[in-house]
Motif scaffolding. Structure first.
Motif, mmCIF file in Angstrom:
data_model
loop_
_atom_site.group_PDB
_atom_site.id
_atom_site.type_symbol
_atom_site.label_atom_id
_atom_site.label_comp_id
_atom_site.label_asym_id
_atom_site.label_seq_id
_atom_site.Cartn_x
_atom_site.Cartn_y
_atom_site.Cartn_z
ATOM 1 N N VAL B 154 53.992 15.482 57.215
ATOM 2 C CA VAL B 154 53.412 15.260 55.894
ATOM 3 C C VAL B 154 51.969 15.735 55.891
ATOM 4 O O VAL B 154 51.273 15.654 56.911
ATOM 5 C CB VAL B 154 53.500 13.763 55.505
ATOM 6 C CG1 VAL B 154 52.620 12.922 56.409
ATOM 7 C CG2 VAL B 154 53.132 13.557 54.052
ATOM 8 N N SER B 155 51.552 16.238 54.745
ATOM 9 C CA SER B 155 50.170 16.676 54.576
ATOM 10 C C SER B 155 49.577 16.021 53.340
ATOM 11 O O SER B 155 50.238 15.910 52.306
ATOM 12 C CB SER B 155 50.117 18.205 54.423
ATOM 13 O OG SER B 155 48.822 18.618 54.032
ATOM 14 N N CYS B 156 48.342 15.581 53.484
ATOM 15 C CA CYS B 156 47.598 15.075 52.325
ATOM 16 C C CYS B 156 46.218 15.735 52.372
ATOM 17 O O CYS B 156 45.318 15.262 53.073
ATOM 18 C CB CYS B 156 47.491 13.554 52.353
ATOM 19 S SG CYS B 156 46.671 12.888 50.879
ATOM 20 N N PRO B 157 46.043 16.851 51.678
ATOM 21 C CA PRO B 157 44.793 17.605 51.796
ATOM 22 C C PRO B 157 43.548 16.790 51.480
ATOM 23 O O PRO B 157 42.517 16.951 52.126
ATOM 24 C CB PRO B 157 44.976 18.751 50.782
ATOM 25 C CG PRO B 157 46.446 18.894 50.637
ATOM 26 C CD PRO B 157 47.006 17.515 50.782
ATOM 27 N N GLU B 158 43.642 15.924 50.479
ATOM 28 C CA GLU B 158 42.445 15.220 50.035
ATOM 29 C C GLU B 158 41.891 14.261 51.089
ATOM 30 O O GLU B 158 40.692 13.973 51.093
ATOM 31 C CB GLU B 158 42.739 14.439 48.745
ATOM 32 C CG GLU B 158 43.001 15.329 47.535
ATOM 33 C CD GLU B 158 44.448 15.791 47.433
ATOM 34 O OE1 GLU B 158 45.239 15.490 48.352
ATOM 35 O OE2 GLU B 158 44.782 16.464 46.436
ATOM 36 N N VAL B 159 42.735 13.758 51.968
ATOM 37 C CA VAL B 159 42.234 12.868 53.020
ATOM 38 C C VAL B 159 42.248 13.561 54.380
ATOM 39 O O VAL B 159 41.974 12.930 55.403
ATOM 40 C CB VAL B 159 43.030 11.540 53.089
ATOM 41 C CG1 VAL B 159 42.866 10.757 51.810
ATOM 42 C CG2 VAL B 159 44.494 11.794 53.356
ATOM 43 N N GLY B 160 42.574 14.830 54.399
ATOM 44 C CA GLY B 160 42.466 15.605 55.635
ATOM 45 C C GLY B 160 43.532 15.315 56.665
ATOM 46 O O GLY B 160 43.301 15.468 57.861
ATOM 47 N N ILE B 161 44.710 14.936 56.198
ATOM 48 C CA ILE B 161 45.761 14.529 57.136
ATOM 49 C C ILE B 161 46.907 15.530 57.162
ATOM 50 O O ILE B 161 47.400 15.954 56.112
ATOM 51 C CB ILE B 161 46.296 13.131 56.761
ATOM 52 C CG1 ILE B 161 45.316 12.066 57.243
ATOM 53 C CG2 ILE B 161 47.682 12.893 57.355
ATOM 54 C CD1 ILE B 161 45.755 10.656 56.937
ATOM 55 N N VAL B 162 47.293 15.932 58.366
ATOM 56 C CA VAL B 162 48.590 16.568 58.605
ATOM 57 C C VAL B 162 49.178 15.802 59.786
ATOM 58 O O VAL B 162 48.578 15.773 60.862
ATOM 59 C CB VAL B 162 48.459 18.064 58.954
ATOM 60 C CG1 VAL B 162 49.843 18.660 59.218
ATOM 61 C CG2 VAL B 162 47.772 18.832 57.841
ATOM 62 N N ALA B 163 50.303 15.170 59.582
ATOM 63 C CA ALA B 163 50.817 14.296 60.636
ATOM 64 C C ALA B 163 52.333 14.347 60.700
ATOM 65 O O ALA B 163 53.009 14.525 59.681
ATOM 66 C CB ALA B 163 50.361 12.856 60.390
ATOM 67 N N ARG B 164 52.834 14.190 61.885
ATOM 68 C CA ARG B 164 54.280 14.119 62.115
ATOM 69 C C ARG B 164 54.670 12.644 62.180
ATOM 70 O O ARG B 164 54.057 11.871 62.931
ATOM 71 C CB ARG B 164 54.632 14.816 63.432
ATOM 72 C CG ARG B 164 56.099 14.851 63.779
ATOM 73 C CD ARG B 164 56.252 15.603 65.097
ATOM 74 N NE ARG B 164 57.637 15.769 65.495
ATOM 75 C CZ ARG B 164 58.320 14.888 66.214
ATOM 76 N NH1 ARG B 164 57.750 13.762 66.601
ATOM 77 N NH2 ARG B 164 59.575 15.127 66.552
#
Lengths: 215, 258
Positions: B154-164
């Protein structure tokens, strides 16, 4: 005597002419540092260079590189109730033409500040235009048709590239110096790194997303 | 933008006050406020003959803001664009009869720090994020649970997260800043969820366009709207104690903040 004067004049003329700017290509790749993450699912990724202030960390952008050798015409057409292309990268100050090719009325607007605009309603054969004065993403919509959306990304200069599906990119025409390389994608966190471009040495950069969060 | 403001001078107001008092006698203060609110919404008597809104004042407590949010077409839009749009393959029209996903919120008071539950779920067309829309307060947390039997990214650009996120595991995503949030499944090309983190008390507008904010602190407030397709709007209001204030809000291309 005359020959000597001509030779001296020629030398002075050569000295007066500006030296042809030596440029390099910045090549690299955008990668996802997470297992199972597929870069091709990230959609368009823009990479661009600016002259970030190394002391303060604030941006001091490269002036848009324009000139008679770079006539660029940008268009986003309204066709079959869709914007075409649906994604476009331009440099700050560029003008984008928006002709309506459909037989129906369309409206083009954006609330992406500070590049917000409303072109009003217009019919087939008509064309409106927008000059994008500020950097960043601009989301375009039509107030009539749900299917119509597009994104314009405005970079500080023409020193940009769109990464290929595997994340690789090449930015050409870069004069030697220190630059900040930044990336933007609608689906990914922004990332940046610094690159030193040296004469005669093509620069290689690897940008891994996500970057460590700095406190 | 259509707006209705409070007034204590109208007959409509007097009727509501009587209704509220009657309700108070019968059901107690809390129920009286609910009864008066129902009267306002159901019978349309909140709007007085002079176009102002009615209020139900009481003794110094929090107030309620209630109203309708309406999408407004661009000026000059023809009345029957559907027939014309059929000429270009039946292009889907923006539905102005319902606001769709929209949020009404206040600035100036911290929202409740809640956890918003989001899931990666299997569906007929593959994994997707559910619900596709929602709101939470800035300072809250998104609890993203992978309900499938496979890992997803999943990616959430606004909080700077890319995580499995492994199968059957939950990722806690703190949301510190207000604003829109987009979440994407990066192991697939399409699915996304659109959330909004409000800087203050908030409510998601119903499909019918109604909204309600309870327990609003009396005093000056800024009522704001957020819609994924149209510009934000801001409506300053002065909220009196124990007031039920009705506001009609409009969103559209030409309705955004200046």
């Amino acid at each position: 005597m005359i020959e000597r004067a001509l030779a001296t004049g020629a030398v002075l003329l050569l000295l007066a002419l500006p030296a042809a700017a030596h440029t390099e290509t910045v090549k690299g790749s955008v990668e996802l540092g997470v297992e199972d993450a597929l870069i091709e699912n990230a959609g368009p990724i823009v990479v661009y260079l600016d002259k970030g202030d190394t002391a303060s960390g604030t941006a001091a952008n490269v002036p848009p590189a324009r000139g008679p050798l770079q006539p660029v015409k940008f268009e986003i057409r309204q066709r079959h109730a869709r914007f075409s292309p649906a994604f476009l990268v331009v440099a700050r100050g560029d003008k984008v033409l928006m002709p309506n090719d459909d037989t129906i009325f369309h409206n083009v607007f954006s609330y992406s500040r500070p590049n917000d605009f409303d072109l009003g309603l217009y019919a087939r054969g008509e064309m409106r235009e927008v000059v994008f004065e500020h950097t960043g993403p601009v989301n375009l919509y039509c107030s009539i048709h749900e299917s119509m959306s597009a994104t314009v990304y405005v970079t500080p200069s023409r020193l940009f590239a769109i990464a290929s599906a595997d994340g690789r990119f090449a930015i050409e025409g870069v004069t030697p110096g220190r630059y900040r390389l930044r990336s933007w994608s609608r689906r990914l966190p922004a990332a940046e790194t610094w690159v030193d471009v040296k004469k005669g040495e093509p620069a290689q950069v690897r940008l891994v997303i996500p970057q460590p969060v700095t406190p | 933008v259509t707006e209705t403001r409070s007034s204590r001078k109208t007959s409509g107001y007097a009727r509501l006050r009587l209704a509220a008092r009657a309700g108070a006698l019968a059901f107690g203060r809390a129920r009286a406020r609910t009864a008066a609110l129902a009267l306002l919404v159901a019978h349309g008597c909140a709007t007085c003959p002079d176009g102002t809104a009615a209020t139900v004042p009481a003794a110094g407590g929090p107030s309620t803001l209630v109203g309708q949010l309406r999408l407004v077409p661009h000026a000059g839009t023809r009345r029957a664009p559907a027939r014309e749009s059929a000429e270009v393959g039946g292009a889907r029209l923006v539905d102005y009869s319902t606001p769709g996903f929209a949020v009404v919120y206040l600035e100036g008071a911290p929202p409740a720090a809640v956890t918003f539950a989001l899931a990666i779920a299997d569906g007929p067309s593959g994994p997707h994020l559910a619900p596709a829309n929602g709101a939470l307060g800035a300072g809250g947390t998104i609890a993203l649970t992978n309900q499938t039997d496979a890992p997803h990214v999943v990616s959430c650009p606004e909080v700077g997260i890319v995580a499995r996120i492994p199968a059957r595991q939950t990722l806690q995503i703190p949301v510190h800043e207000p604003g829109p949030l987009s979440l994407f499944l990066l192991d697939r090309s399409a699915p996304m969820a659109q959330l909004f983190a409000a800087p203050g008390p908030y409510t998601v507008v119903s499909g019918a366009g109604t909204w309600e904010l309870r327990d609003v602190r009396p005093g000056p407030q800024r009522v704001r709207t957020w819609h994924p397709r149209f510009a934000a709007t801001t409506r300053p209001v002065d909220v009196a104690p124990d007031q039920i204030l009705q506001l009609q809000l409009e969103v559209g291309v030409e309705r955004g903040d200046d």
